[in-house]
Design an enzyme around this catalytic site. Structure first.
Site, PDB file in Angstrom:
ATOM      1  N   MET A 249       0.791  -1.090   0.434  1.00 40.93           N
ATOM      2  CA  MET A 249      -0.246  -0.030  -0.065  1.00 40.93           C
ATOM      3  C   MET A 249       1.055   0.907   0.014  1.00 40.93           C
ATOM      4  O   MET A 249       0.292   2.529   0.039  1.00 40.93           O
ATOM      5  CB  MET A 249      -1.049  -0.437   1.349  1.00 40.93           C
ATOM      6  CG  MET A 249      -1.874  -1.652   1.264  1.00 40.93           C
ATOM      7  SD  MET A 249      -3.304  -0.651   2.135  1.00 40.93           S
ATOM      8  CE  MET A 249      -2.736  -0.644   3.880  1.00 40.93           C
TER       9      MET A 249
ATOM     10  N   ASN B 146       4.141   3.723   0.805  1.00 39.53           N
ATOM     11  CA  ASN B 146       4.496   4.606   2.192  1.00 39.53           C
ATOM     12  C   ASN B 146       6.321   2.976   2.389  1.00 39.53           C
ATOM     13  O   ASN B 146       5.936   3.350   3.522  1.00 39.53           O
ATOM     14  CB  ASN B 146       3.804   4.008   3.135  1.00 39.53           C
ATOM     15  CG  ASN B 146       3.749   4.824   4.694  1.00 39.53           C
ATOM     16  OD1 ASN B 146       5.017   5.445   4.275  1.00 39.53           O
ATOM     17  ND2 ASN B 146       3.766   5.400   5.935  1.00 39.53           N
TER      18      ASN B 146
ATOM     19  N   HIS C 169       9.089   1.116   3.448  1.00 37.49           N
ATOM     20  CA  HIS C 169       9.823   1.228   4.478  1.00 37.49           C
ATOM     21  C   HIS C 169      10.817   0.463   4.236  1.00 37.49           C
ATOM     22  O   HIS C 169      10.895  -0.536   3.423  1.00 37.49           O
ATOM     23  CB  HIS C 169       9.500   1.160   6.304  1.00 37.49           C
ATOM     24  CG  HIS C 169       8.479  -0.068   6.022  1.00 37.49           C
ATOM     25  ND1 HIS C 169       9.130  -1.186   6.293  1.00 37.49           N
ATOM     26  CD2 HIS C 169       7.368   0.201   6.566  1.00 37.49           C
ATOM     27  CE1 HIS C 169       8.338  -1.236   6.650  1.00 37.49           C
ATOM     28  NE2 HIS C 169       6.839  -1.400   6.611  1.00 37.49           N
TER      29      HIS C 169
ATOM     30  N   HIS D 291       9.385  -3.721   3.571  1.00 35.02           N
ATOM     31  CA  HIS D 291       9.037  -4.035   2.281  1.00 35.02           C
ATOM     32  C   HIS D 291      10.305  -3.980   1.418  1.00 35.02           C
ATOM     33  O   HIS D 291      10.290  -4.835   0.081  1.00 35.02           O
ATOM     34  CB  HIS D 291       8.218  -2.789   1.390  1.00 35.02           C
ATOM     35  CG  HIS D 291       7.169  -2.258   2.473  1.00 35.02           C
ATOM     36  ND1 HIS D 291       7.077  -0.875   2.910  1.00 35.02           N
ATOM     37  CD2 HIS D 291       6.201  -2.844   2.525  1.00 35.02           C
ATOM     38  CE1 HIS D 291       5.949  -1.176   3.802  1.00 35.02           C
ATOM     39  NE2 HIS D 291       5.245  -2.333   2.968  1.00 35.02           N
TER      40      HIS D 291
HETATM   41  O1  PAF Z   1       0.016  -6.232   3.408  1.00 34.84           O
HETATM   42  C1  PAF Z   1      -0.849  -5.053   2.981  1.00 34.84           C
HETATM   43  O2  PAF Z   1       0.212  -4.183   2.698  1.00 34.84           O
HETATM   44  C2  PAF Z   1      -1.585  -5.266   1.896  1.00 34.84           C
HETATM   45  O3  PAF Z   1      -2.573  -5.746   3.585  1.00 34.84           O
HETATM   46  C3  PAF Z   1      -1.661  -5.454   0.890  1.00 34.84           C
HETATM   47  C4  PAF Z   1      -1.736  -7.102   0.634  1.00 34.84           C
HETATM   48  C5  PAF Z   1      -1.208  -4.919  -0.169  1.00 34.84           C
HETATM   49  C6  PAF Z   1      -3.405  -5.092   0.188  1.00 34.84           C
HETATM   50  O4  PAF Z   1      -3.807  -4.232   0.803  1.00 34.84           O
END
Ligand code: PAF
Length: 289
Positions: A41, A43, A45, A48
Site C-alpha cells: 500500500m 509508504n 520502508h 518492504h
Molecule cells: O499488507 C499490505 O500492505 C496489504 O494488506 C496488501 C497485501 C497490499 C493488500 O492491500
C-alpha cells in the site's frame, strides 16, 4: 526525478516501468520469465525493500504494486491519513531492482458498483479479524484482483501480517491459483520494533516505548520453549505488562502456526501474536516459536 502517475501510460524510471492500466500490466510481462509479485500500500520502508529482495531471489522479474485499498479499512481506521508517498516509493523500488510497478486507479480496480467480494472462512473473524471486522474480506478481494491483473508465478507477503499471510495462502490453495505464496521474514529496528508503515504515527515517547511489545512476545517464546504450557497465564501477564505501561491491548495469543487455532497439545509448531494500541497507533507483531 519527477514521476507523474497518469492512467494508461508507461513511464520509465531507471528501467522501472510504472503502469496504471490493467491491460498494459497484463501485456508488459509477456516473455519476462518467472514473475514474482509484491503487493503493497506504499509508504515503503526497509521491511518492504527486504520483501523486494526476497522476491528477486525467487524469480526473473519483480513486480510491485502500490494501492491503498479502501475496502480493508474500517470506518474508524486510518484510510484518509494513511501516508501517500508515491514519488519516494518509486525511487526506493527502482533502487531495489523492481522491474515493474503496478499502480492502478481506484476506479479501474473497483468498477462501480463493486458487488463481488472474496469472503474468507472463519479465520477472518479471529484475532485481528475480531477487532477489524471485514478487514480480511477487503484484503482477500484486492489481492485476488491484483493477482488477476499481474498474473504472477509467485508472490511475497510479510510474516509481520501473519494472519493475512495465512488468509492469502488458503485462498490461493482453495481457489487453485497457480501462484506460490512466499512468507517474507519480518525486519526489525535495532531495539526490536517490527518495521511498519504505522510506526511513523508514533510520538518520540511512544517510539521509545514501542519495543516493549516485542520484548513481551520474546518472553512468551522463551517460556514456551522452556516447557511452559499455561498459555493463558502467559498471555494475561503480557497484557498486564502492556496495560501498566499505558497500552490498550486487543489480544496476545499463543496459537498453532498451521491454522491459528489455540494449541491442542502435541508437537504443533506455535506462534505468539499480539495487537495493542499505543496512544492512537495500533501495532501488531508476532514471533514463531
Ligand atoms: O499488507 C499490505 O500492505 C496489504 O494488506 C496488501 C497485501 C497490499 C493488500 O492491500
Amino acid at each position: 526525478m519527477a514521476v507523474t502517475q497518469a492512467p494508461n501510460t508507461l513511464i520509465p524510471l531507471n528501467a522501472m516501468q510504472i503502469i496504471s492500466a490493467i491491460a498494459d500490466q497484463r501485456s508488459a510481462l509477456k516473455g519476462r520469465g518467472r514473475v514474482v509479485f509484491v503487493p503493497t500500500m506504499g509508504n515503503l520502508h526497509a521491511g518492504h525493500i527486504s520483501l523486494m529482495e526476497q522476491a528477486r531471489a525467487h524469480g526473473d522479474t519483480v513486480v510491485a504494486s502500490i494501492f491503498v485499498n479502501r475496502l480493508q479499512f474500517g470506518p474508524n481506521d486510518d484510510f484518509d491519513k494513511y501516508p501517500r508517498t508515491f514519488q519516494a516509493d518509486c525511487d526506493k523500488l527502482a533502487a531495489a531492482g523492481v522491474s515493474v510497478l503496478f499502480a492502478p486507479t481506484e476506479s479501474d480496480l473497483y468498477p462501480e458498483p463493486q458487488e463481488y467480494t472474496v469472503e474468507p472462512p472463519a479465520i477472518q473473524n479471529i484475532l485481528d479479524g475480531e477487532f477489524r471486522p471485514g478487514h480480511f474480506r477487503g484484503v482477500a478481494t484486492v489481492v485476488l484482483k491484483l493477482f488477476n491483473c499481474v498474473q504472477p508465478q509467485a508472490a511475497v507477503f510479510g510474516k509481520k501480517d501473519y494472519q493475512q499471510l495465512m488468509v492469502i495462502r488458503n485462498m490461493t490453495r482453495q481457489l487453485a491459483l497457480p501462484i506460490d505464496i512466499i512468507g517474507g521474514e519480518t525486519v526489525r529496528a535495532e531495539d526490536g520494533l517490527a518495521l511498519s508503515s504505522r510506526n511513523g504515527y508514533l510520538s518520540a515517547a511512544e517510539r521509545a516505548e514501542a519495543p516493549r511489545l516485542y520484548r513481551l512476545l520474546n518472553d512468551i517464546r522463551s517460556a514456551v520453549s522452556g516447557g511452559e504450557t499455561n498459555y493463558l497465564d502467559l498471555e494475561n501477564r503480557a497484557i498486564s505488562g502492556l496495560t501498566a505501561a499505558g497500552w490498550k491491548t486487543d489480544y496476545v495469543a499463543v496459537r498453532q502456526q498451521s491454522d491459528l487455532a489455540p494449541p491442542k497439545g502435541g508437537n504443533a509448531a506455535l506462534v505468539v501474536l499480539a495487537a495493542s494500541r499505543l496512544g492512537t497507533t495500533r501495532l501488531i507483531d508476532n514471533i514463531e516459536i
